[in-house]
Design an enzyme around this catalytic site. Sequence first.
Site, PDB file in Angstrom:
ATOM      1  N   ARG A 131       0.627  -0.883   0.137  1.00 26.76           N
ATOM      2  CA  ARG A 131      -0.140   0.097  -0.372  1.00 26.76           C
ATOM      3  C   ARG A 131       0.921   0.990  -0.295  1.00 26.76           C
ATOM      4  O   ARG A 131       0.530   2.564  -0.597  1.00 26.76           O
ATOM      5  CB  ARG A 131      -0.528  -0.114   1.092  1.00 26.76           C
ATOM      6  CG  ARG A 131      -2.076  -1.097   1.558  1.00 26.76           C
ATOM      7  CD  ARG A 131      -3.057  -0.857   2.314  1.00 26.76           C
ATOM      8  NE  ARG A 131      -3.934  -2.149   2.260  1.00 26.76           N
ATOM      9  CZ  ARG A 131      -3.767  -2.629   3.045  1.00 26.76           C
ATOM     10  NH1 ARG A 131      -2.752  -3.008   4.241  1.00 26.76           N
ATOM     11  NH2 ARG A 131      -4.851  -4.045   3.806  1.00 26.76           N
ATOM     12  N   PHE A 135     -10.297   0.660  -2.263  1.00 27.17           N
ATOM     13  CA  PHE A 135      -9.501  -0.797  -2.966  1.00 27.17           C
ATOM     14  C   PHE A 135      -8.404  -0.543  -1.792  1.00 27.17           C
ATOM     15  O   PHE A 135      -7.603   0.262  -1.388  1.00 27.17           O
ATOM     16  CB  PHE A 135      -8.974  -0.474  -4.605  1.00 27.17           C
ATOM     17  CG  PHE A 135      -8.348   0.335  -4.913  1.00 27.17           C
ATOM     18  CD1 PHE A 135      -7.496   0.855  -4.696  1.00 27.17           C
ATOM     19  CD2 PHE A 135      -7.781   0.048  -6.442  1.00 27.17           C
ATOM     20  CE1 PHE A 135      -6.077   2.258  -4.856  1.00 27.17           C
ATOM     21  CE2 PHE A 135      -6.463   0.564  -7.045  1.00 27.17           C
ATOM     22  CZ  PHE A 135      -6.380   1.685  -6.334  1.00 27.17           C
ATOM     23  N   GLU A 136      -7.842  -1.612  -2.110  1.00 29.23           N
ATOM     24  CA  GLU A 136      -6.960  -2.185  -1.352  1.00 29.23           C
ATOM     25  C   GLU A 136      -6.911  -2.267   0.212  1.00 29.23           C
ATOM     26  O   GLU A 136      -6.311  -1.851   0.734  1.00 29.23           O
ATOM     27  CB  GLU A 136      -5.123  -1.623  -1.915  1.00 29.23           C
ATOM     28  CG  GLU A 136      -4.868  -1.946  -2.886  1.00 29.23           C
ATOM     29  CD  GLU A 136      -3.220  -1.767  -3.411  1.00 29.23           C
ATOM     30  OE1 GLU A 136      -2.939  -1.875  -2.510  1.00 29.23           O
ATOM     31  OE2 GLU A 136      -2.946  -1.565  -3.779  1.00 29.23           O
ATOM     32  N   GLY A 137      -8.251  -2.268   0.591  1.00 29.92           N
ATOM     33  CA  GLY A 137      -9.005  -2.146   2.190  1.00 29.92           C
ATOM     34  C   GLY A 137      -9.439  -0.797   2.405  1.00 29.92           C
ATOM     35  O   GLY A 137      -8.536   0.101   1.851  1.00 29.92           O
TER      36      GLY A 137
END
Lengths: 631, 447
Positions: free
Chosen positions: A314, A435-437
Amino acid sequence: MNVNKLFGLTRSVSFGRNVFATRVAQKGDCVHHFRSRRFIRSSARSLTYAKDLFLGKVNKAEVFPFPEISKEELEELNQLVQPVEKFFNEDVDSKKIDHEAVIPPETLNGLKELGLFGIQVPEEYGGLGLSNTMYARLGEITSLDGAIAVTLAAHQAIGLKGILIAGNDAQKAKYLPKLATGEHIAAFCLTEPGSGSDAASIQTRATLTEDGKHFLLNGTKFWISNGGWADIMTVFARTEVVDKDGEKKDKITAFIVERAFGGVTSGKPEDKLGIRGSNTCEVTFEDTKVPVENVIGEVGGGFKVAMNILNNGRFSMGSAGAGMIKRLIELTSEYAGTRKQFNRSLSEFGMIQDKFATMALNAFVMESMAYLTAGMMDRPGVPDCSLEAAMVKVFSSEGSWICVSEALQVLGGLGFTKNYPYERYLRDCRILQIFEGTNEILRMYIALTGMQYAGKILTGKIKEMKKGNVGVVFEILGKKLKDSVVKTVDFGLTGKDGVVHPSLTESAKMFEQNAAHFGSTVESLLYRYGKTIVEEQLVLKKVADVLINLYAMTAVLSRTSRSISIGLRNHDHEVLLTNTFCKDAHFKNNFLLTQLQKNSPENNDANIKKIAQEVIAKRAYVCSHPLDRTF
Amino acid sequence: MNAPRQLLRIQCIARFLGTPIQRVIPPTGAHLQTPGSQHKYGQLLRPLHCSAVCSTSRPSQTPLEKTVEAETLKKDKSLVTHDDLFERAARDSKTKADFNRVVDVFSKKDIRRRGHVEFIYAALKKMPEFGVERDITVYNKLLDVFPKEVFVPRNFIQRMFNHYPRQQECGVQLLEQMENYGIMPNVETKVLLAQIFGEKSHPMRKYQRIMYWFPKFKHANPFPVPHVLPSDPVELARFSLTRIADDLDAKITIYQYPSTDITETGEEVMRPHIVGIQSPNQRTLLAKHNPSRPVFVEGPFPLWLRKTCVHYFLLRADPIPSEETVEEEFDLEMMGPEQSLFYPQRLELDLERDMGDDFRFDVDDVKEGPVYAMCMAGQGDQVTLSQWISGLQETCPILGQIPTVFRLESGPRELQTTSDAQQTPEQEVETDPIIEEEPLHSQRVKQ
């Protein structure tokens, strides 16, 4: 006064030299080591920065001095950056990509030729073999087109990373070369229709065939970036595993699945708000035969693989956001300088200036956080930077949204039209918060991971306190009394042997104050809520926000100290930005920490919850219309 | 010069209050005035101001009017007259028009409106019979019977004391009845009250109080029941079931519409309506039900909607015994700290919530079995209800394996005593005159 200044300067110079000396020595020692270990490592390390902040400790050795790359690496990087920048400025037509919702093949080929599909793949497998820091630098440029950035990220930040960090040599040798050149494109298949962020509820199942050589994969995956054209997929599925007690249990396993295995179908690409050029679709597996050799890691160990891929990927969003904002500043400042209103140029108006300052500050902080985190991840050893990476993601995704919106506002109505790229940037960067959490989930992750860490250490003390152990109580009361009388907290950031440059003393003091206050707040929160804090999401949100601010302050302090010490160009501007940001963050933190006190009148959480409950119970806006009458 | 007269009047009032009510007929108040003052103040001579409703030209006399005339002639002697008036006027039908006609006749027959207080009391009493007890226009019309401006106090002494107490009392009584039926006065009421009694009279105060409280209570009930319930039994069942099952996800299923079939032998076979409701949560609970334990169909249970009673049936089970309750196992790898993909669902800490932050109440939970579904049916017999159960099986196939026990009570009495099977219980209760006549002063939910 002058003498003082002089003294400060000499000291800072010597300080800078010290920094350098140690860095160089360190580099020299492990230069060989470094080369071979440029790619990502995972699992825990004893020293952690963000987690220790929960204990009210500032682990300054972790974040000071600001990490840097060697001169050779920098030169190598600059050689890489130039053609990429040229390519993005000349050959990428973002407007067309957005409009036609597809990246033209010649653009993709250009990217492949530049090696951008294998940035972090080691050189022996045909990639560029760059470190996290260098990857972040390239991310600044690729982010100029959201669709390309997401396509590349889905390919290498998550798609092939499973093979990279947990795959065995055979798997790497088989798959990485083609992936690095972009001949094959990778995708990461975790999310399912029934499980958005709740990855634990995945339903895709892999069953071992009778001969024990294959797994049969069945299930549907949702919102898969590159799902339409990926040849290699990292797929997570449930498998039956016999655990040590001899019981059968469902565990998650990661597989490398080739489209060529058969039974893989992709749905229609989703029509999205932003990043329209990227391909997002549903992928269905129907009796896909996956050989057992294609299990990443061990059977039943897929969860850790997924966690490591996501947690460490991230950080690059920070540099990507910064790259985008830097471009926006260039575009809008030109407009603001030339456009006249009321016989004055737009840039003379305070409110417009405010927007530029916001953009500069955000870009500066994002950049600092991203490169600090990337540098920490690049250090030899096995750093655990998942918390830091998550913080970078939250801060930069929200900062980007604000900045793009402000940039658009500078242009007013023009920014709203499709003639200018601002509306596209605005749409594209909305995905960053999702996105990505999602940012909500990441805030929970940040706060709870820290709480767990601090809780383990503080449990004994808190229990003693609850029992009414006079000694412990007096110790705490004494500490509180001392804090209130002395009022200065010293973590040794400034002063003799300080790591922060003297011209940032005030900001460093603010940071120290906040850090100490944060430590005691965490302690009292643990005292009050114990393990039930999991349910206190509004409290955790504030905890996460304070921590993000603290980490951002650390990053800018560290970066600017280095800049001053080595005399980077325009470092006085950095000092200005640092001091501005730290002051702002200090007051925000103070407010948040006050809200976290018990019975704090500033805290509106109970009301907020109640409003939401009433609205949700009705599933509608509750109030009567203001024009309604009762008689 | 005024003072002695007022004093005299006060004495009059005192005497008047002391005497039995029956003796003060006609109650126009005129007899309270000393003859000497009449001309001077002209209270009696002032023409009675009537609103437009009353001052329409008199049509030719109807038989009703004749009876009214006759009544008024007789009235000097008899007391209970106006009740008869209504009775006689509406021997054949009792509608709003009939009621209005009686009021009109009374208003027009005598410019002095002799006996209007009695008339209004009688009219108020008769309103429910005519089905106009919820009609604001009728109340206004009744108010209009009062002569205008006569009872308005003209000086501070009059204002200080209860001016024309019987008339004011009557006005208050009228408003009180409106209040009890939950009827909100409107602007016309206010204008009428101001014309009749003046701005600061007791009826006006009453009006103001009503106008203060009524709007505040108007939406006090978060689950309002409409005054007029749907007449279609299916619609009524739909309304009642959604009212009980306060779950927005709950889905209504109509298993059978009411219909009448004629068999080959020529018999009429009634097919009662069956309307059921089940929420997704109930469905999943039912799917998890242990098939070795029975489920029960119970009922009928009453549900009151204003004056209507409907009955519903439950599909429920006994509480799951503690030895059978399986603790939902959680996988520590997926939920625990450090392990979760996105964030830990629980922390591994040996710390409980502090007492000072524990705001939970100590509630004694009574273990109750789950309720899986609800239904309403036109008939409460086992045949009808097993149709419902088989309908439920379509969505919950497990129901086929579970033994179903019917624990039905004798059934809704209204249903069984009704000779006409088509008549639903609610209709029957609605037409029940006993309930209608009950004064519902305190128990009513005011609307």
